[in-house]
Write a protein that holds these residues in place. Structure first.
Motif, PDB file in Angstrom:
ATOM      1  N   GLN A 142      22.306  13.632  43.891  1.00  0.00           N
ATOM      2  CA  GLN A 142      21.652  14.212  44.978  1.00  0.00           C
ATOM      3  C   GLN A 142      20.809  13.108  45.787  1.00  0.00           C
ATOM      4  O   GLN A 142      19.740  12.714  45.105  1.00  0.00           O
ATOM      5  CB  GLN A 142      20.726  15.621  44.532  1.00  0.00           C
ATOM      6  CG  GLN A 142      21.260  16.642  43.868  1.00  0.00           C
ATOM      7  CD  GLN A 142      22.446  17.423  44.771  1.00  0.00           C
ATOM      8  OE1 GLN A 142      22.354  17.497  45.882  1.00  0.00           O
ATOM      9  NE2 GLN A 142      23.752  17.531  44.157  1.00  0.00           N
ATOM     10  N   ASP A 178      25.682  12.583  51.442  1.00  0.00           N
ATOM     11  CA  ASP A 178      26.313  14.062  51.079  1.00  0.00           C
ATOM     12  C   ASP A 178      27.394  13.717  50.032  1.00  0.00           C
ATOM     13  O   ASP A 178      28.396  13.057  50.561  1.00  0.00           O
ATOM     14  CB  ASP A 178      26.589  14.689  52.146  1.00  0.00           C
ATOM     15  CG  ASP A 178      26.917  16.080  51.938  1.00  0.00           C
ATOM     16  OD1 ASP A 178      26.618  16.778  50.655  1.00  0.00           O
ATOM     17  OD2 ASP A 178      27.802  16.989  52.491  1.00  0.00           O
ATOM     18  N   GLY A 181      30.328  15.401  47.545  1.00  0.00           N
ATOM     19  CA  GLY A 181      31.253  16.575  46.879  1.00  0.00           C
ATOM     20  C   GLY A 181      32.095  16.142  45.945  1.00  0.00           C
ATOM     21  O   GLY A 181      32.831  15.008  45.868  1.00  0.00           O
ATOM     22  N   MET A 182      32.318  17.067  44.912  1.00  0.00           N
ATOM     23  CA  MET A 182      33.668  16.587  43.748  1.00  0.00           C
ATOM     24  C   MET A 182      34.172  18.037  43.377  1.00  0.00           C
ATOM     25  O   MET A 182      33.469  19.198  43.309  1.00  0.00           O
ATOM     26  CB  MET A 182      32.898  15.990  42.776  1.00  0.00           C
ATOM     27  CG  MET A 182      33.798  15.240  41.816  1.00  0.00           C
ATOM     28  SD  MET A 182      34.508  16.617  40.442  1.00  0.00           S
ATOM     29  CE  MET A 182      32.744  16.297  39.341  1.00  0.00           C
ATOM     30  N   ILE A 183      35.329  18.112  43.283  1.00  0.00           N
ATOM     31  CA  ILE A 183      36.177  19.156  42.435  1.00  0.00           C
ATOM     32  C   ILE A 183      37.124  18.491  41.334  1.00  0.00           C
ATOM     33  O   ILE A 183      37.788  17.527  42.111  1.00  0.00           O
ATOM     34  CB  ILE A 183      36.543  19.946  43.405  1.00  0.00           C
ATOM     35  CG1 ILE A 183      37.261  21.266  42.675  1.00  0.00           C
ATOM     36  CG2 ILE A 183      37.684  19.546  44.188  1.00  0.00           C
ATOM     37  CD1 ILE A 183      37.655  22.381  43.666  1.00  0.00           C
ATOM     38  N   ALA A 224      36.737  13.366  45.218  1.00  0.00           N
ATOM     39  CA  ALA A 224      35.617  13.355  45.401  1.00  0.00           C
ATOM     40  C   ALA A 224      35.407  12.781  46.990  1.00  0.00           C
ATOM     41  O   ALA A 224      35.983  11.695  47.259  1.00  0.00           O
ATOM     42  CB  ALA A 224      34.951  12.088  44.415  1.00  0.00           C
ATOM     43  N   VAL A 244      26.872  15.575  39.489  1.00  0.00           N
ATOM     44  CA  VAL A 244      27.004  14.930  41.136  1.00  0.00           C
ATOM     45  C   VAL A 244      25.677  14.702  41.455  1.00  0.00           C
ATOM     46  O   VAL A 244      24.514  15.524  41.573  1.00  0.00           O
ATOM     47  CB  VAL A 244      27.668  16.001  42.012  1.00  0.00           C
ATOM     48  CG1 VAL A 244      27.686  15.319  43.397  1.00  0.00           C
ATOM     49  CG2 VAL A 244      29.185  16.547  41.607  1.00  0.00           C
ATOM     50  N   GLN A 249      30.928  18.963  49.566  1.00  0.00           N
ATOM     51  CA  GLN A 249      31.417  19.844  48.652  1.00  0.00           C
ATOM     52  C   GLN A 249      32.329  21.111  49.274  1.00  0.00           C
ATOM     53  O   GLN A 249      33.331  21.613  48.823  1.00  0.00           O
ATOM     54  CB  GLN A 249      30.255  20.625  47.884  1.00  0.00           C
ATOM     55  CG  GLN A 249      30.630  21.490  46.563  1.00  0.00           C
ATOM     56  CD  GLN A 249      31.596  20.563  45.790  1.00  0.00           C
ATOM     57  OE1 GLN A 249      31.161  19.524  45.252  1.00  0.00           O
ATOM     58  NE2 GLN A 249      32.590  21.183  45.590  1.00  0.00           N
ATOM     59  N   GLN A 250      31.968  21.342  50.451  1.00  0.00           N
ATOM     60  CA  GLN A 250      32.712  22.578  51.130  1.00  0.00           C
ATOM     61  C   GLN A 250      34.049  22.098  51.655  1.00  0.00           C
ATOM     62  O   GLN A 250      35.186  22.610  51.478  1.00  0.00           O
ATOM     63  CB  GLN A 250      31.905  23.033  52.594  1.00  0.00           C
ATOM     64  CG  GLN A 250      30.869  23.824  52.100  1.00  0.00           C
ATOM     65  CD  GLN A 250      30.088  24.049  53.505  1.00  0.00           C
ATOM     66  OE1 GLN A 250      29.803  23.298  54.266  1.00  0.00           O
ATOM     67  NE2 GLN A 250      29.531  25.480  53.433  1.00  0.00           N
ATOM     68  N   SER A 301      29.725  20.469  54.737  1.00  0.00           N
ATOM     69  CA  SER A 301      29.239  19.597  53.622  1.00  0.00           C
ATOM     70  C   SER A 301      30.417  19.009  52.958  1.00  0.00           C
ATOM     71  O   SER A 301      31.456  19.474  52.903  1.00  0.00           O
ATOM     72  CB  SER A 301      28.434  20.268  52.775  1.00  0.00           C
ATOM     73  OG  SER A 301      28.905  21.444  51.852  1.00  0.00           O
ATOM     74  N   CYS A 329      35.666  19.452  49.954  1.00  0.00           N
ATOM     75  CA  CYS A 329      36.306  19.395  48.637  1.00  0.00           C
ATOM     76  C   CYS A 329      37.196  20.897  48.326  1.00  0.00           C
ATOM     77  O   CYS A 329      38.159  20.794  47.896  1.00  0.00           O
ATOM     78  CB  CYS A 329      35.564  18.793  47.650  1.00  0.00           C
ATOM     79  SG  CYS A 329      34.981  17.220  47.539  1.00  0.00           S
ATOM     80  N   ASN A 330      36.361  21.977  48.228  1.00  0.00           N
ATOM     81  CA  ASN A 330      36.802  23.238  47.968  1.00  0.00           C
ATOM     82  C   ASN A 330      37.740  23.565  49.113  1.00  0.00           C
ATOM     83  O   ASN A 330      38.865  24.216  48.579  1.00  0.00           O
ATOM     84  CB  ASN A 330      35.650  24.127  48.364  1.00  0.00           C
ATOM     85  CG  ASN A 330      34.670  23.891  47.136  1.00  0.00           C
ATOM     86  OD1 ASN A 330      34.945  23.317  46.114  1.00  0.00           O
ATOM     87  ND2 ASN A 330      33.471  24.599  47.304  1.00  0.00           N
TER      88      ASN A 330
END
Length: 337
Positions: free
Chosen positions: A115, A120, A122-124, A327, A113, A302-303, A300, A305-306
């Protein structure tokens, strides 16, 4: 067979006379010959029956029916046993293939991912089995362009893993052409169309963000539409884009679309494993996603995504029906010192 019957009769006769461990050991070794000559279980019983009949002819009249019955049972047992062994062999081959495919993913399809200061990301991506049928690929040029490809390969084993590696190779060889999503899909489509069989299907959503101009362009090849959250309007808009699945026709054209991303805007790209709640058809999956993002837009990428993964997992009673991949990119304001 006559030679085997003669040997077996001798071994049985010796055991009936002495009944020692040595006799049993000889009998156990004899089974190797039976296996090598592919003697079926029912034939082994028949050999034993004939040997007993010759050694003890006076006692066989009462046991004749019992042996005939046992032979019939062993016929069906042998058929079932061979079928079982065949299934075990196929299972072992399948597991080996999946191991190879998983190793291909780990070595060739690793996703990093990026930076970036003003975006910002995010991905999972969570597979329901060892091998992931989804793939996310990022391309970026410092602080100028960011491209995201979200792919779903409908296939299994090594062919699917190799198909993903072809997608990655195609994306990485496009260089500066990756700024035009429609062109990217047309190129990848031609690559895949020549390489996969008719049983496999590949969908892709491809988006490219011009960081300086804040223009997000995108195209889709039969993929799940992305969602755009506009902070200015506090509303979600689907990023609809028509296009045929990759690999179906060689000269397919894909439509070019673009939007402007403003401060705190969010784009959510996903596979159908995120939106298809197969055990809960009464639920509007996109409403669930929109509500969760809206409630947690301050977090964020990523948060978010989670949290989305945990929410979908809860809805499906922790038994996902498909690979889960999402994503998220969020436009933030660069804070200079």
């Amino acid at each position: 067979m006559e030679q085997l019957e003669f040997q077996y009769k001798k071994i049985l006769s010796d055991y009936m006379t002495d009944q020692t461990e040595k006799n049993l050991y000889i009998a156990q070794n004899f089974t190797r010959q039976l296996i090598q000559k592919n003697i079926s279980p029912e034939d082994v019983v028949s050999v034993h029956k004939n040997a007993v009949e010759k050694l003890f002819p006076r006692k066989m009249s009462k046991e004749q029916l019992a042996y005939d019955f046992l032979i019939e049972v062993m016929v069906h047992y042998g058929m079932a046993h061979r079928e079982h062994q065949s299934l075990l062999q196929k299972q072992a081959e399948y597991e080996m293939e999946m191991k190879i495919a998983t190793n291909i993913q780990k070595t060739l399809l690793k996703t990093d991912v990026p930076q970036l200061s003003s975006i910002d990301i995010g991905m999972i991506s969570i597979p329901i089995r060892k091998m992931n049928g989804d793939y996310v690929h990022f391309l970026y040029n410092r602080e100028e362009f960011l491209s995201v490809a979200v792919t779903d390969v409908v296939g299994k084993g090594v062919p699917a893993a190799l198909c993903m590696s072809m997608v990655k190779y195609g994306l990485e060889t496009l260089e500066y052409a990756y700024k035009d999503p429609s062109h990217v899909l047309e190129v990848i489509n031609r690559v895949i169309e020549k390489s996969i069989d008719d049983s496999m299907f590949v969908s892709m959503f491809y988006g490219c963000l011009d960081v300086h101009k804040s223009i997000f362009s995108y195209a889709s090849a039969g993929h799940e539409p992305a969602l755009h959250y506009s902070a200015k309007h506090n509303k979600f808009f689907p990023l609809e884009s028509t296009g045929l699945l990759l690999g179906v026709l060689p000269e397919t054209k894909y439509s070019y679309n673009e939007i402007v991303l403003e401060e705190n805007d969010i784009v959510i790209m996903m596979t159908d494993g995120v939106t298809e709640f197969r055990a809960h058809n009464e639920m509007d999956s996109r409403e669930v996603i929109s509500s969760l993002i809206l409630e947690n837009k301050h977090l964020s990428a990523q948060q978010m995504c989670n949290l989305l993964y945990k929410r979908v997992e809860e809805i499906q009673d922790f038994k996902l029906s498909d690979d889960f991949t999402v994503a998220i990119i969020k436009k933030i304001v660069f804070q200079s010192l």
